[in-house]
Design a protein around this motif. Structure first.
Motif, PDB file in Angstrom:
ATOM      1  N   ASP A  32       1.204  -0.852   0.210  1.00 25.61           N
ATOM      2  CA  ASP A  32      -0.364   0.127   0.321  1.00 25.61           C
ATOM      3  C   ASP A  32       1.092   1.372  -0.270  1.00 25.61           C
ATOM      4  O   ASP A  32       0.847   2.261  -0.994  1.00 25.61           O
ATOM      5  N   GLY A  33       1.655   1.412   0.619  1.00 22.34           N
ATOM      6  CA  GLY A  33       3.248   2.064   0.963  1.00 22.34           C
ATOM      7  C   GLY A  33       3.517   2.943  -0.760  1.00 22.34           C
ATOM      8  O   GLY A  33       3.663   3.797  -0.729  1.00 22.34           O
ATOM      9  N   LEU A  34       3.657   1.336  -1.589  1.00 25.08           N
ATOM     10  CA  LEU A  34       3.888   1.726  -2.755  1.00 25.08           C
ATOM     11  C   LEU A  34       3.372   2.421  -3.227  1.00 25.08           C
ATOM     12  O   LEU A  34       3.351   3.419  -4.573  1.00 25.08           O
ATOM     13  N   THR A  35       1.733   1.689  -3.579  1.00 22.67           N
ATOM     14  CA  THR A  35       1.146   2.310  -4.897  1.00 22.67           C
ATOM     15  C   THR A  35       0.245   4.084  -4.191  1.00 22.67           C
ATOM     16  O   THR A  35       0.788   4.294  -5.332  1.00 22.67           O
ATOM     17  N   VAL A  36       0.014   3.718  -3.128  1.00 25.01           N
ATOM     18  CA  VAL A  36      -0.668   4.941  -2.961  1.00 25.01           C
ATOM     19  C   VAL A  36       0.336   6.580  -3.070  1.00 25.01           C
ATOM     20  O   VAL A  36       0.284   7.072  -3.912  1.00 25.01           O
ATOM     21  N   PRO A  37       1.339   6.475  -2.596  1.00 24.25           N
ATOM     22  CA  PRO A  37       2.050   7.536  -2.682  1.00 24.25           C
ATOM     23  C   PRO A  37       2.441   7.431  -4.013  1.00 24.25           C
ATOM     24  O   PRO A  37       3.041   8.809  -5.076  1.00 24.25           O
ATOM     25  N   PHE A  38       3.000   6.315  -4.388  1.00 22.40           N
ATOM     26  CA  PHE A  38       3.126   6.666  -6.282  1.00 22.40           C
ATOM     27  C   PHE A  38       2.788   6.651  -6.957  1.00 22.40           C
ATOM     28  O   PHE A  38       2.535   8.352  -7.881  1.00 22.40           O
ATOM     29  N   ALA A  39       0.711   7.106  -6.689  1.00 27.51           N
ATOM     30  CA  ALA A  39       0.134   7.374  -7.740  1.00 27.51           C
ATOM     31  C   ALA A  39      -0.049   8.890  -8.007  1.00 27.51           C
ATOM     32  O   ALA A  39      -0.188   9.685  -7.961  1.00 27.51           O
ATOM     33  N   LEU A  40       0.034   8.932  -6.500  1.00 27.29           N
ATOM     34  CA  LEU A  40      -0.407  11.019  -5.706  1.00 27.29           C
ATOM     35  C   LEU A  40       1.282  11.085  -6.475  1.00 27.29           C
ATOM     36  O   LEU A  40       0.839  12.047  -7.279  1.00 27.29           O
ATOM     37  N   ALA A  41       2.427  11.231  -6.227  1.00 27.49           N
ATOM     38  CA  ALA A  41       3.478  11.206  -7.035  1.00 27.49           C
ATOM     39  C   ALA A  41       3.091  11.752  -8.489  1.00 27.49           C
ATOM     40  O   ALA A  41       3.237  12.582  -9.167  1.00 27.49           O
ATOM     41  N   ALA A  42       2.722  10.634  -9.297  1.00 30.95           N
ATOM     42  CA  ALA A  42       2.364  10.004 -10.580  1.00 30.95           C
ATOM     43  C   ALA A  42       1.350  11.331 -10.536  1.00 30.95           C
ATOM     44  O   ALA A  42       1.530  12.519 -11.858  1.00 30.95           O
ATOM     45  N   GLY A  43       0.458  11.709 -10.647  1.00 30.81           N
ATOM     46  CA  GLY A  43      -0.978  12.754 -10.582  1.00 30.81           C
ATOM     47  C   GLY A  43      -0.344  13.900 -10.260  1.00 30.81           C
ATOM     48  O   GLY A  43      -0.486  14.794 -11.612  1.00 30.81           O
ATOM     49  N   LEU A  44       0.543  14.101  -9.328  1.00 30.92           N
ATOM     50  CA  LEU A  44       0.827  16.113  -8.945  1.00 30.92           C
ATOM     51  C   LEU A  44       2.289  15.974 -10.854  1.00 30.92           C
ATOM     52  O   LEU A  44       2.442  17.034 -10.665  1.00 30.92           O
ATOM     53  N   SER A  45       2.410  15.132 -10.780  1.00 28.40           N
ATOM     54  CA  SER A  45       3.699  15.188 -11.977  1.00 28.40           C
ATOM     55  C   SER A  45       3.274  16.230 -13.646  1.00 28.40           C
ATOM     56  O   SER A  45       3.642  16.230 -13.713  1.00 28.40           O
ATOM     57  N   GLY A 222      -1.051  -0.849  -9.108  1.00 26.26           N
ATOM     58  CA  GLY A 222      -0.363   0.242  -9.098  1.00 26.26           C
ATOM     59  C   GLY A 222       0.117   1.042 -10.098  1.00 26.26           C
ATOM     60  O   GLY A 222      -0.196   2.345 -10.268  1.00 26.26           O
ATOM     61  N   ALA A 223       0.623   0.331 -11.703  1.00 30.21           N
ATOM     62  CA  ALA A 223       0.114   1.351 -12.901  1.00 30.21           C
ATOM     63  C   ALA A 223      -1.611   2.170 -12.774  1.00 30.21           C
ATOM     64  O   ALA A 223      -1.201   3.027 -13.882  1.00 30.21           O
ATOM     65  N   VAL A 224      -2.125   1.465 -12.889  1.00 29.98           N
ATOM     66  CA  VAL A 224      -3.203   0.924 -12.517  1.00 29.98           C
ATOM     67  C   VAL A 224      -4.058   2.662 -12.383  1.00 29.98           C
ATOM     68  O   VAL A 224      -4.896   3.414 -12.873  1.00 29.98           O
ATOM     69  N   ALA A 225      -3.306   2.573 -10.767  1.00 29.17           N
ATOM     70  CA  ALA A 225      -3.978   3.601  -9.916  1.00 29.17           C
ATOM     71  C   ALA A 225      -3.425   4.910 -10.449  1.00 29.17           C
ATOM     72  O   ALA A 225      -3.479   6.045 -10.509  1.00 29.17           O
ATOM     73  N   ALA A 226      -1.903   4.566 -10.538  1.00 29.04           N
ATOM     74  CA  ALA A 226      -0.942   6.126 -11.178  1.00 29.04           C
ATOM     75  C   ALA A 226      -1.172   6.777 -12.247  1.00 29.04           C
ATOM     76  O   ALA A 226      -1.329   7.778 -12.408  1.00 29.04           O
ATOM     77  N   SER A 227      -2.066   5.749 -13.466  1.00 30.93           N
ATOM     78  CA  SER A 227      -2.079   6.047 -14.811  1.00 30.93           C
ATOM     79  C   SER A 227      -3.333   7.040 -14.495  1.00 30.93           C
ATOM     80  O   SER A 227      -3.301   8.426 -14.659  1.00 30.93           O
ATOM     81  N   ALA A 228      -4.590   6.847 -13.879  1.00 27.57           N
ATOM     82  CA  ALA A 228      -5.590   7.313 -13.782  1.00 27.57           C
ATOM     83  C   ALA A 228      -5.638   9.107 -12.714  1.00 27.57           C
ATOM     84  O   ALA A 228      -5.892   9.718 -12.961  1.00 27.57           O
ATOM     85  N   ALA A 229      -4.931   8.440 -11.701  1.00 31.66           N
ATOM     86  CA  ALA A 229      -3.869  10.065 -10.726  1.00 31.66           C
ATOM     87  C   ALA A 229      -3.264  10.850 -11.657  1.00 31.66           C
ATOM     88  O   ALA A 229      -3.752  12.255 -11.532  1.00 31.66           O
ATOM     89  N   PHE A 230      -2.314  10.665 -12.406  1.00 27.12           N
ATOM     90  CA  PHE A 230      -2.113  11.659 -13.444  1.00 27.12           C
ATOM     91  C   PHE A 230      -3.168  11.795 -14.592  1.00 27.12           C
ATOM     92  O   PHE A 230      -2.893  13.337 -14.866  1.00 27.12           O
ATOM     93  N   GLY A 231      -3.694  10.861 -15.136  1.00 29.11           N
ATOM     94  CA  GLY A 231      -5.261  11.689 -15.896  1.00 29.11           C
ATOM     95  C   GLY A 231      -5.498  12.841 -15.251  1.00 29.11           C
ATOM     96  O   GLY A 231      -5.943  13.673 -15.980  1.00 29.11           O
ATOM     97  N   VAL A 232      -6.396  12.626 -14.200  1.00 29.72           N
ATOM     98  CA  VAL A 232      -7.360  13.045 -13.777  1.00 29.72           C
ATOM     99  C   VAL A 232      -6.953  14.273 -13.111  1.00 29.72           C
ATOM    100  O   VAL A 232      -7.277  15.061 -12.974  1.00 29.72           O
ATOM    101  N   ALA A 233      -5.570  14.444 -12.926  1.00 25.62           N
ATOM    102  CA  ALA A 233      -4.605  15.797 -12.133  1.00 25.62           C
ATOM    103  C   ALA A 233      -4.579  16.751 -13.711  1.00 25.62           C
ATOM    104  O   ALA A 233      -4.400  17.996 -13.831  1.00 25.62           O
ATOM    105  N   LYS A 234      -4.111  15.311 -14.271  1.00 22.76           N
ATOM    106  CA  LYS A 234      -3.827  16.535 -15.457  1.00 22.76           C
ATOM    107  C   LYS A 234      -5.003  17.005 -16.002  1.00 22.76           C
ATOM    108  O   LYS A 234      -5.073  18.877 -16.738  1.00 22.76           O
ATOM    109  N   LEU A 235      -6.111  16.469 -16.051  1.00 23.65           N
ATOM    110  CA  LEU A 235      -7.316  17.573 -16.649  1.00 23.65           C
ATOM    111  C   LEU A 235      -8.202  18.810 -15.291  1.00 23.65           C
ATOM    112  O   LEU A 235      -8.578  19.271 -16.341  1.00 23.65           O
ATOM    113  N   ILE A 236      -7.755  18.678 -14.433  1.00 25.00           N
ATOM    114  CA  ILE A 236      -8.037  19.212 -13.985  1.00 25.00           C
ATOM    115  C   ILE A 236      -6.527  20.480 -13.406  1.00 25.00           C
ATOM    116  O   ILE A 236      -6.956  21.238 -13.110  1.00 25.00           O
TER     117      ILE A 236
END
Lengths: 238, 238
Positions: A32-45, A222-236
């Motif tokens: 979980d520690g790998l997945t969520v911060p990874f996705a958050l960082a991806a989203g913000l990137s 992990g990959a799906v969560a990160a991609s979704a976060a990236f997409g959503v953050a990019k969108l808004i």
């Protein structure tokens, strides 16, 4: 969802279960520690210009997540303990004061597993002779409750919390060293997906499913969560 | 940790368990969704100047967290199912090919719950007459495995994921309307802590512990996680 990790027939089974409880906590916290911060960082990137905001947000998330998961694990353990104790008290009370009903319930158990009327009566007769033995039986087989390890809650909290921190630092670490968020994301994605694959492998081994398939599944989450976060953050934001 | 939510003696028990499974998924998803985005937003409020970064980071976290938790719930359900099926196959194999050993194990079960040698033999004799009945018994009482609901994994994933989103929007919503992060944090803290208290209340009711005390504990986890995130982010970023 609690999955029984061992199908072990040797007398040291209980010991095995305990060490695998710790292992399970560590694997859960770490993946979980790998997945969520990874996705958050991806989203913000995909949405901010500077790595430093990602580092700050990531570390805030790791602090929050490790405390929330660790305390959550602690409370779940305590609740299990409280629940067990209160049910046990209740069974003792019922065995003493509602003996007839408990006799009926014990017979029903033996009926349900397929014994004849005669054996239901005889087995119930024998089992109800010793009060402790009877309550232990009711707790385990009527209510399906296992006696929890009293130190489990604290150990669980520490294992989960610390593993979450260790896991969370993996996807964040690249952002400490590069200034471009997208550059950080590339390194972070490679490192984290490898780690998720390795943890998915061990996690699956513990639950007895095909470890390669399990490793792939964990990595894909992990990959799906990160991609979704990236997409959503990019969108808004982007 | 899987906690049995009901100690119910009526014939509709199984139905009750199912509806409470869904309720439990929702409460788990929502209280986690309230806690982690709340803590993240609180952490960022101490470290950044604009609400919009908090909104982006928060929504990225909600997207990531809901997918990670939802898919995690799905895989846990599937794994449980796979594990049950493979153990069941194994028990059928053993009952057919290692009959003597299984007979011994069944006798051991009856010895362990306190039956006499004679009843151990008779009960084992009766139970082993029907192959399906015998395997069902071994699955449930020797291995402690319940037959999982095949649709559970999908339902669980949706319940947890959607509840996480609904929960996560609560602490983030104030930041949509105010530009100052610290102003947003004040409103967010009030709204979120009230929601955590309410969810803690219902969560505790379901597990049979004192609901007021449970409500307080859940609210405190949120407050501690948010304060830690705020402190850590302030330290490195502010």
């Amino acid at each position: 969802m609690d999955i029984h990790l061992h199908h072990d027939r040797n007398p040291h089974m209980e010991e095995h279960m305990k060490s695998s409880d710790a292992l399970r906590d560590i694997v859960i916290g770490m993946s979980d520690g790998l997945t969520v911060p990874f996705a958050l960082a991806a989203g913000l990137s995909g949405a901010v210009d500077s790595s430093s905001i990602i580092v700050i947000a990531g570390i805030a998330e790791v602090a929050a997540g490790s405390i929330a998961m660790g305390l959550g694990g602690y409370l779940a353990g305590k609740t299990e303990q409280d629940h067990y104790n209160s049910e046990e008290k209740r069974e003792y009370h019922e065995v003493e004061n509602l003996r007839e009903r408990e006799i009926e319930e014990t017979k029903e158990f033996f009926a349900k597993i397929g014994l004849s009327k005669e054996l239901q009566d005889n087995a119930t007769d024998e089992i109800s002779r010793d009060k402790k033995q009877w309550v232990d039986f009711m707790m385990k087989y009527e209510l399906g409750l296992e006696k929890p390890d009293p130190k489990r809650a604290t150990k669980s909290a520490l294992n989960i919390g610390l593993s979450y921190i260790v896991g969370g630092l993996v996807p964040l670490s690249p952002y400490f060293f590069v200034t471009s968020p997208l550059e950080g994301l590339k390194i972070s994605a490679i490192v984290t997906l490898i780690c998720l694959f390795v943890f998915g492998y061990f996690k699956s081994k513990m639950t007895g499913i095909n470890p390669w398939w399990g490793a792939l599944r964990v990595m894909l989450i992990g990959a799906v969560a990160a991609s979704a976060a990236f997409g959503v953050a990019k969108l808004i934001g982007g």
